[in-house]
Design an enzyme around this catalytic site. Structure first.
Site, PDB file in Angstrom:
ATOM      1  CG  HIS A   1       1.898  -8.632  -7.491  1.00 22.59           C
ATOM      2  ND1 HIS A   1       1.336  -7.830  -8.445  1.00 22.59           N
ATOM      3  CD2 HIS A   1       1.507  -8.138  -6.293  1.00 22.59           C
ATOM      4  CE1 HIS A   1       0.623  -6.878  -7.835  1.00 22.59           C
ATOM      5  NE2 HIS A   1       0.720  -7.048  -6.534  1.00 22.59           N
TER       6      HIS A   1
ATOM      7  CD  GLU B   1      -2.426  -8.595  -4.033  1.00 23.83           C
ATOM      8  OE1 GLU B   1      -2.360  -7.637  -3.272  1.00 23.83           O
ATOM      9  OE2 GLU B   1      -1.633  -8.765  -4.974  1.00 23.83           O
TER      10      GLU B   1
HETATM   11  P1  PGA Z   1      -2.536  -1.625  -3.626  1.00 19.34           P
HETATM   12  O1  PGA Z   1      -1.586  -2.815  -4.081  1.00 19.34           O
HETATM   13  O2  PGA Z   1      -2.662  -1.712  -2.111  1.00 19.34           O
HETATM   14  O3  PGA Z   1      -1.849  -0.369  -4.068  1.00 19.34           O
HETATM   15  O4  PGA Z   1      -3.860  -1.827  -4.279  1.00 19.34           O
HETATM   16  C1  PGA Z   1      -1.680  -4.081  -3.503  1.00 19.34           C
HETATM   17  C2  PGA Z   1      -0.784  -5.048  -4.227  1.00 19.34           C
HETATM   18  O5  PGA Z   1      -0.670  -4.990  -5.447  1.00 19.34           O
HETATM   19  O6  PGA Z   1      -0.141  -5.912  -3.613  1.00 19.34           O
END
Ligand code: PGA
Length: 262
Positions: free
Chosen positions: A96, A168
């Site tokens: 992450h 992401e």
């Molecule tokens: P968020 O986080 O939906 O609060 O933007 C997503 C993540 O970091 O996995």
């Protein structure tokens, strides 16, 4: 068959009792689940056992937010796949951006974690994505490609293995403003091209799924789910409220049901 993942990442937002209460509320609010939707709840380590008891015998799978690459040893503070499996964990988030950013997690560490997860028969949810500066410098595709290649170096995907790769974009996480679905599709295409080259049969056989994460909520989820390449979402903030999460789930359910009807 249409398959959509919904991964709830609770990060370090809740205490143990709060996690337990939210897990109960989310299961109650989401109602009966449909075939084709895979919901995974990823609480913080101390809450895993209690949330796991609630998820057991439900449609929800248990996930962890990280793991260490060794099985045991002198690694103060780390948690191994063996411990996670004892608690019923099936999925594990790896790489992450918050770990890459705040804890110095490198591509090489991410790769070791992916390999450990797969060899322990856990399903890795590998996170990749560019920072704002990288995007502004025109490097988004190159960064995503590098992260996928590095994370999957020397990885073997066997018949029974599964792997989820989440795109992401770092700069939209927690911002309240997701990228447009067509923007996300561009990076999905990069991930799918690289993964298809590395693992042609696994990719075609549906053992690798690509999902989107970054400010997903009940208002924008449908747009993402309309795109066939986006096979689910990693949801942070919106998974911390049972009603909002149930709305996200119901929007995903509508997509899955619509796609099933000829
Ligand atoms: P968020 O986080 O939906 O609060 O933007 C997503 C993540 O970091 O996995």
């Amino acid at each position: 068959m249409i398959r959509r993942y919904l991964i709830a990442n609770w990060k370090m937002q809740l205490g143990v009792a709060e996690s337990e209460a939210l897990a109960r509320d989310e299961l109650a609010a989401c109602g009966k689940m449909n075939e084709g939707i895979i919901v995974v709840i990823c609480p913080s380590f101390p809450a895993i056992e209690r949330v796991g008891k609630i998820c057991k015998d439900s449609y929800c799978f248990l996930g962890a937010q990280d793991l260490f690459w060794e099985e045991r040893g002198q690694y103060t503070g780390e948690v191994s796949s063996r411990m996670l499996k004892e608690l019923g964990v099936r999925y594990v988030i790896v790489g992450h951006s918050e770990r890459r950013q705040h804890l110095g997690e490198t591509d090489e560490m991410v790769n070791r974690k992916v390999r450990r997860a797969l060899s322990a028969e856990l399903i890795p949810i590998l996170c990749v994505g560019e920072t704002r500066a990288e995007r502004e410098a025109g490097q988004r595709d190159a960064v995503v490609e590098r992260q996928v290649r590095a994370a999957l170096a020397d990885v073997r995907i066997k018949e029974k293995d599964k792997l989820v790769i989440a795109y992401e974009p770092v700069w939209v996480i927690g911002s309240g403003q997701a990228v447009a679905p067509e923007d996300a599709v561009r990076s999905h295409a990069v991930i799918r091209r690289v993964a298809a080259k590395l693992f042609p049969p696994a990719f075609k056989g549906g053992r690798i799924a690509t999902i989107y994460g970054g400010s997903v909520n009940s208002t924008n989820i449908a747009g993402f789910m309309k795109r066939p390449e986006i096979e689910g979402a990693l949801v942070g903030g919106a998974s911390l409220n049972a009603k909002e999460f149930a709305l996200v789930v119901s929007k995903v359910r509508q997509t899955v049901l619509r796609k099933k009807t000829p």
